[in-house]
Motif scaffolding. Structure first.
Motif, PDB file in Angstrom:
ATOM      1  N   ILE A 187      -4.535   6.153   9.154  1.00  0.00           N
ATOM      2  CA  ILE A 187      -5.267   6.451   7.920  1.00  0.00           C
ATOM      3  C   ILE A 187      -6.014   7.756   8.160  1.00  0.00           C
ATOM      4  O   ILE A 187      -6.764   7.901   9.128  1.00  0.00           O
ATOM      5  CB  ILE A 187      -6.263   5.338   7.539  1.00  0.00           C
TER       6      ILE A 187
ATOM      7  N   THR B  79      -6.554   8.036   3.287  1.00  0.00           N
ATOM      8  CA  THR B  79      -5.186   7.832   2.823  1.00  0.00           C
ATOM      9  C   THR B  79      -4.335   7.318   3.968  1.00  0.00           C
ATOM     10  O   THR B  79      -4.334   7.893   5.063  1.00  0.00           O
ATOM     11  CB  THR B  79      -4.567   9.166   2.344  1.00  0.00           C
ATOM     12  N   ALA B  80      -3.614   6.226   3.729  1.00  0.00           N
ATOM     13  CA  ALA B  80      -2.721   5.689   4.757  1.00  0.00           C
ATOM     14  C   ALA B  80      -1.418   6.467   4.743  1.00  0.00           C
ATOM     15  O   ALA B  80      -1.055   7.076   3.732  1.00  0.00           O
ATOM     16  CB  ALA B  80      -2.461   4.211   4.490  1.00  0.00           C
ATOM     17  N   THR B  81      -0.723   6.425   5.870  1.00  0.00           N
ATOM     18  CA  THR B  81       0.612   7.029   5.879  1.00  0.00           C
ATOM     19  C   THR B  81       1.528   6.185   4.992  1.00  0.00           C
ATOM     20  O   THR B  81       1.278   5.001   4.767  1.00  0.00           O
ATOM     21  CB  THR B  81       1.194   7.060   7.309  1.00  0.00           C
ATOM     22  N   ALA B  82       2.585   6.829   4.497  1.00  0.00           N
ATOM     23  CA  ALA B  82       3.510   6.104   3.624  1.00  0.00           C
ATOM     24  C   ALA B  82       4.305   5.083   4.420  1.00  0.00           C
ATOM     25  O   ALA B  82       4.651   4.025   3.928  1.00  0.00           O
ATOM     26  CB  ALA B  82       4.447   7.087   2.938  1.00  0.00           C
TER      27      ALA B  82
ATOM     28  N   THR C 173      -5.323  -2.237   6.880  1.00  0.00           N
ATOM     29  CA  THR C 173      -5.199  -0.968   6.142  1.00  0.00           C
ATOM     30  C   THR C 173      -5.874  -1.105   4.777  1.00  0.00           C
ATOM     31  O   THR C 173      -6.664  -0.261   4.368  1.00  0.00           O
ATOM     32  CB  THR C 173      -3.711  -0.620   5.973  1.00  0.00           C
TER      33      THR C 173
ATOM     34  N   LEU D 120      -9.193   1.101   3.649  1.00  0.00           N
ATOM     35  CA  LEU D 120      -9.108   1.977   2.474  1.00  0.00           C
ATOM     36  C   LEU D 120     -10.225   1.627   1.489  1.00  0.00           C
ATOM     37  O   LEU D 120     -10.812   2.501   0.865  1.00  0.00           O
ATOM     38  CB  LEU D 120      -7.735   1.846   1.803  1.00  0.00           C
TER      39      LEU D 120
ATOM     40  N   ARG E  69      -0.290   2.154  12.265  1.00  0.00           N
ATOM     41  CA  ARG E  69      -0.335   2.953  11.041  1.00  0.00           C
ATOM     42  C   ARG E  69      -1.552   3.869  11.121  1.00  0.00           C
ATOM     43  O   ARG E  69      -2.553   3.522  11.752  1.00  0.00           O
ATOM     44  CB  ARG E  69      -0.461   2.018   9.830  1.00  0.00           C
TER      45      ARG E  69
ATOM     46  N   ILE F  43       0.844  -1.190   0.000  1.00  0.00           N
ATOM     47  CA  ILE F  43       0.000   0.000   0.000  1.00  0.00           C
ATOM     48  C   ILE F  43       0.876   1.237   0.000  1.00  0.00           C
ATOM     49  O   ILE F  43       1.654   1.449   0.927  1.00  0.00           O
ATOM     50  CB  ILE F  43      -0.922   0.008   1.221  1.00  0.00           C
ATOM     51  N   LYS F  44       0.737   1.975  -1.038  1.00  0.00           N
ATOM     52  CA  LYS F  44       1.480   3.246  -1.094  1.00  0.00           C
ATOM     53  C   LYS F  44       0.654   4.290  -0.376  1.00  0.00           C
ATOM     54  O   LYS F  44      -0.548   4.363  -0.523  1.00  0.00           O
ATOM     55  CB  LYS F  44       1.708   3.659  -2.545  1.00  0.00           C
ATOM     56  N   GLY F  45       1.288   5.111   0.432  1.00  0.00           N
ATOM     57  CA  GLY F  45       0.516   6.125   1.149  1.00  0.00           C
ATOM     58  C   GLY F  45       1.145   7.491   1.001  1.00  0.00           C
ATOM     59  O   GLY F  45       2.014   7.715   0.145  1.00  0.00           O
ATOM     60  N   ARG F  46       0.675   8.376   1.863  1.00  0.00           N
ATOM     61  CA  ARG F  46       1.191   9.743   1.813  1.00  0.00           C
ATOM     62  C   ARG F  46       1.328  10.233   3.247  1.00  0.00           C
ATOM     63  O   ARG F  46       0.507   9.909   4.096  1.00  0.00           O
ATOM     64  CB  ARG F  46       0.207  10.635   1.056  1.00  0.00           C
TER      65      ARG F  46
END
Ligand code: ZN
Lengths: 342, 686
Positions: B109, B275-278, B265, B269, B107, B81-84
């Protein structure tokens, strides 16, 4: 002269025999006897008349009179005998009772079905060479749990909800603590069973807070899982019948490994599936397994040398299956309508 | 545990109808207790034993099915999972109690939209018995059911100081859990704290103060490994068993922590957006090392009695995910996967072998053993004899509870030590251990009477539980009985006769006879037993020791039990009694070849003179020819002066050596009559 005498004898005989037919009771029999055989009767009178006979004739007539005496005596005795018999017969005939009235007995009490089943199970195991030991019902946590490989804070404790009494004591949840006491005080081999009351915090149609168990233990060198299967299959067949299906399936008990539950084919449906066996055709009857090495360590037995198996049978459960009882609580209510059925 | 077959089929194809699959599971050790059809799906109710925590999940059960049926297990694909954004911008995580919490992952979100879960998820949760709450909470439950890893979501708004600290508190404190209860926390309870205080009871339950609600937008997801015994202690102490604590107590997979976090996660989503953290947090100072266990071929045979060669064992264990080394010198090393924390010893491997080999394939044998005489507990045979004697007297056997209502023991309290109390009784009626059997029998009698049964004769044998003050705790065996109502209800001649003292005494005498103690028994008035009728009760002494009592229950006590009439009871200290019966076998005496002569004697004596005194005078009158004395009549009333009674005996005279003459017998009888006249002021009746 002699002919005259003979005629007289005949006449007495004829008359006596004619009259005897009218003798009907003891009184008339006595009258008849006096008349003919009495001191002044007809027969003695004949004897006195003999004096007028010639000496040579006397023995002949004497014999005739004697014969008459015998005949008449026999006749009257027969007569009297028959009255007595008749009297007795009529008395017996009057002695009639009502044979439909209930008999007079002390009706014994009944044995409690749990005790009957317990004695039955114990006798099967003693017959196979198991000794019987007992132990306290108020136990320490150590004997009930820790020595049996159920440490504090272990989820296996949830399998048996426990009653506690003050201090570190509890009401034993199984009779397995007796196994520990026995192994602590006896050198192997140990072949034993421990019957007795046990307690778990549970109450419904199939659970009573107190119930009865027989636990067993066989420890020696060379005891294997095959022996466990042999002994317990024999036991199940002795209790439920030689043709009963028996199966062993994997389970878990903290004090045995490998562990098994033993099922017998359903006593209600014979294995085809019914409501009682939840359509499975099987009924759980006992738990068992090979003694866990940790238990041997707790009693200072060498787990490298010794093996053994242990088992536990719920007596209430066996009794319920044997007698078709559907509510365990009936055992402890002691309603006579229940107890008198067994 | 309830589990849906449709869900299982996502991971394994059993290729069997549900009924057949249930048999396979049951015979493999996962007992299918019940099956339920819901539409096309089948729900299995599984009885999971405490050692198999791994099977409290769908994947765990699927893995077991794959193993038992030799099928392939398809695990969910791991998605990257790519996050930001970075975790440290949202929260700082630290673990201060690493022993109780060896691994902690988290994590965030951001921007989730709380709402209902999709239908498929609601259906799966419902099938497993879990109620739907909202998309985020449901996702934590869903992934827990799937993977066995308990998960938690915090509302980021309520994490004070934007810090999470896993630690034990220094002192006691109060904490309100999700269920609304206020928990008394002590230092041994592991907590998830924020900058100011606790936000969750680690592994047991989240806190009310950080609960996810409808307006939550940012969630902190937790996936951790908590030490089983720590979680259990807290959950037990607080009575707070939860789906989460149940799993942690049994041990979850310490290598699956992060996997489950990723899966959670991914699902949130999908169902709640955001949006999950990176990055994520993974505090895992001690990496998991698989346990290695040595398996010896000869040990398999020693325990199971069958031969399983190591290559075969290797094949079986590999199906369980165990990695086996090459067999060498009759042994091999087995590496146990992380999801099986219950397997730590060789015997655990042997159990797995036996289970998968199949118990049904193991033969039955009878053990060969040396014959030795068996041992039985002391007094078992005497107990059986006494029970038989009472049954023969028409008493029915009861079995009563070891517990008692303390109020039932009250009337007997001056006579007994205080009962042992139960800390956690089911009810006040069962809150102490009995100190006597009688109270339980009276309860049974009261039950019968309340059900219109008016002739009751019961007895019971059982332990009582005594802890005398300053003394040792004991559980002696007692024997007790109760007789009430008609004496011979089946008898048409005497149907109206009621039981009396002599019935209960007779029952006890039958017990004494069964123990060979008839001659040793002495009865005395029971003047110190205030629960008995003072004029109609007695204590039993054997060998100068009190061993029990028999008599009429005091009418006031009978009334308390609602017993309508005279009730006769006994209780014996059976062990003390049985102990005295352990004497020698009776010795045979020659049968007399000479006839006996019997003479009757009837006398008038003062009514207060007990019959046993009359008997003693006869027996002690110095006449050696008395072979037997038998009471045949006791009479008071019409024709007898008040305060007196008539009592009559048949005396049998005999000699083992000769036929007695009339003169001898007359003189002996005279001597006895004279003794009665002088010693008891008796008047001969003619
Ligand atoms: Zn059935």
């Amino acid at each position: 002269m002699i002919e005259e005498m003979m005629k007289k004898i005949e006449a007495v005989r004829d008359e006596a025999m004619k009259e005897v037919a009218f003798v009907s009771d003891a009184g008339s029999a006595e009258k008849w006897r006096v008349k003919y055989l009495g001191r002044k009767g007809a027969v003695p009178a004949l004897l006195t008349e003999m004096g007028s006979l010639e000496a040579a004739e006397r023995p002949v007539i004497g014999r005739q009179i004697n014969d008459l005496k015998v005949v008449l005596t026999d006749e009257i005795e027969r007569c009297i005998g028959s009255f007595a018999k008749m009297g007795q017969e009529s008395a017996i005939a009057r002695e009639r009772i009502d044979i439909t009235l209930p008999g007079r007995v002390i009706i014994p009490g009944n044995r409690h079905p749990i005790r009957q089943t317990m004695d039955y199970v114990v006798d099967i195991f003693t017959g196979m060479g198991f000794s019987v030991f007992e132990g306290p019902e108020i136990e320490s946590d150590y004997y009930n749990f820790e020595a049996l490989n159920v440490p504090k804070d272990h989820p296996a404790r949830d399998m048996q909800d426990t009653f506690y009494v003050d201090g570190d004591s509890l009401l034993r949840t199984h009779t397995s603590p007796v196994q520990i006491h026995v192994m602590e005080s006896h050198r192997p081999p140990v072949f034993m069973i421990a019957p007795g009351a046990v307690y778990r915090r549970d109450s419904d149609v199939s659970h009573s807070p107190m119930f009865y168990q027989v636990e067993g233990l066989m420890v020696d060198e060379h005891i294997t899982f095959k022996d466990l299967k042999g002994v317990l299959t024999t036991f199940c067949r002795k209790v439920f019948g030689e043709k009963h299906g028996v199966r062993f399936r994997p389970s878990f008990f903290p004090f045995t490994e490998p562990s098994a539950e033993v099922d017998i084919s359903c006593v209600m449906c014979g294995g085809t599936g019914c409501r009682v066996c939840k359509m499975s055709g099987w009924m759980e009857i006992l738990g068992c397994g090979m003694v866990d090495p940790e238990v041997f360590k707790a009693v200072k037995y060498d787990p490298k040398k010794l093996t053994g198996f242990a088992f536990g049978v719920g007596i209430d459960r066996v009794a319920m299956l044997l007698y078709g009882i559907n509510d365990i609580r009936l055992f402890y209510e002691n309603d006579l309508r229940f107890l008198e059925q067994f | 545990m309830r589990v849906s077959l449709d869900w299982i089929k996502e991971f394994v194809d059993p290729k069997l109808p549900p009924g057949k699959l249930a048999d396979v599971l049951t015979m493999g050790g996962l007992e299918v207790e019940e099956m339920e059809k819901i539409g096309e799906d089948t729900i299995f109710e599984l009885g999971i034993t405490p050692n198999r925590g791994d099977c409290l999940s769908v994947i765990g059960v699927a893995r077991e099915i794959a193993t038992l049926l030799k099928r392939n297990l398809r695990l969910p694909k791991e998605k990257k999972i790519k996050g930001r954004g970075r975790m440290r911008d949202f929260i700082n995580v630290s673990v201060k109690s690493p022993l109780a919490c060896p691994r902690y992952t988290a994590r965030v979100i951001d921007g989730v939209k709380i709402g209902p879960s999709p239908g498929w998820m609601v259906r799966m949760l419902a099938a497993c018995g879990i109620r739907s709450i909202n998309n985020v909470v449901d996702a934590t439950n869903y992934v827990m059911l799937e993977t066995n890893q308990p998960l938690h979501a915090f509302d980021h708004r309520f994490i004070r100081g934007k810090r999470i600290i896993v630690s034990n508190p220094r002192g006691p404190l109060d904490f309100v859990t999700l269920d609304g209860g206020t928990q008394k926390i002590i230092p041994s309870d592991l907590l998830i704290c924020d900058g100011e205080g606790p936000v969750a009871l680690a592994g047991v339950m989240g806190g009310k103060n950080s609960e996810v609600s409808d307006d939550t937008t940012t969630v902190v997801l937790e996936s951790a490994y908590f030490e089983p015994s720590s979680v259990r202690r807290t959950a037990r102490r607080l009575g707070l068993a939860s789906e989460s604590s149940r799993r942690f107590e049994r041990g979850v997979d310490p290598t699956g922590t992060l996997l489950a976090l990723n899966r959670l996660t991914e699902i949130i989503l999908e169902t709640a957006g955001g949006t999950a953290t990176a990055d994520w947090v993974d505090i895992n100072p001690k990496k998991f090392v698989p346990k290695r266990v040595k398996l010896e071929a000869k040990e398999i045979g020693r325990v199971l009695g069958i031969e399983i060669k190591l290559p075969e064992a290797r094949a079986i264990l590999s199906r369980l995910g165990m990695k086996c080394g090459a067999p060498a010198k009759g042994a091999m090393s087995v590496a146990v996967p992380a999801f099986r924390p219950d397997v730590t010893r060789q015997i655990d491997l042997i159990e797995e072998l036996a289970r998968l080999y199949g118990y049904h394939r193991i033969d039955e044998t009878m053990p060969s053993a040396t014959i030795e005489p068996i041992v039985r507990p002391r007094f078992v045979l005497q107990e059986r004899a006494a029970r038989e004697a009472l049954i023969g007297c028409g008493l029915t056997e009861a079995v009563t509870m070891g517990f008692s209502d303390p109020r039932d023991l009250e009337p007997f309290s001056s006579f007994l030590p205080a009962p042992i109390g139960i800390t956690n009784p089911l009810s006040s009626e069962e809150s102490v251990m009995r100190t006597m059997l009688l109270s339980g029998l009276l309860r049974a009698l009261a039950v019968s009477v309340s059900r219109q049964r008016y002739d009751v004769r019961l007895f019971t044998a059982g332990n009582v539980y005594l802890r005398p003050q300053g003394g040792k705790q004991e559980e002696p065996l007692h024997l007790a009985g109760v007789l009430f109502g008609k004496r011979r209800v089946q008898s048409w001649e005497a149907a109206k006769e009621m039981v009396d003292f002599y019935d209960v005494k007779g029952a006890v005498e039958a017990v004494l006879k069964s123990l060979g103690l008839s001659k040793q028994a002495v009865w005395q008035r029971a003047d110190d037993h205030e629960f008995l009728h003072p004029g109609r009760s007695a204590v039993l002494l054997v060998g100068n020791r009190r061993v029990g009592f028999a008599g009429q229950l005091h009418p006031e006590i009978a009334a308390k039990w609602d017993i309508p009439g005279e009730c006769f009871v006994f209780e014996l200290e059976f062990e003390n009694l049985a102990q005295m019966s352990l004497t020698e076998k009776p010795q045979f005496s020659e049968l007399s070849k000479f006839p006996f002569v019997e003479r009757d004697v009837a006398i008038l004596v003062d009514d207060k003179i007990p019959s046993v005194e009359v008997l003693k005078v006869i027996q002690n009158s110095g006449v050696s020819l008395v072979a037997d004395v038998r009471l045949f009549d006791v009479y008071r009333g019409k024709g007898i002066e008040g305060g007196r009674k008539s009592i009559a005996y048949t005396i049998r005279y005999a000699s083992p050596e000769r036929t007695l003459t009339d003169e001898e017998v007359n003189s002996a009888h005279q001597t006895i009559v004279r003794a009665l006249e002088t010693k008891l002021n008796a008047v001969l009746r003619t």
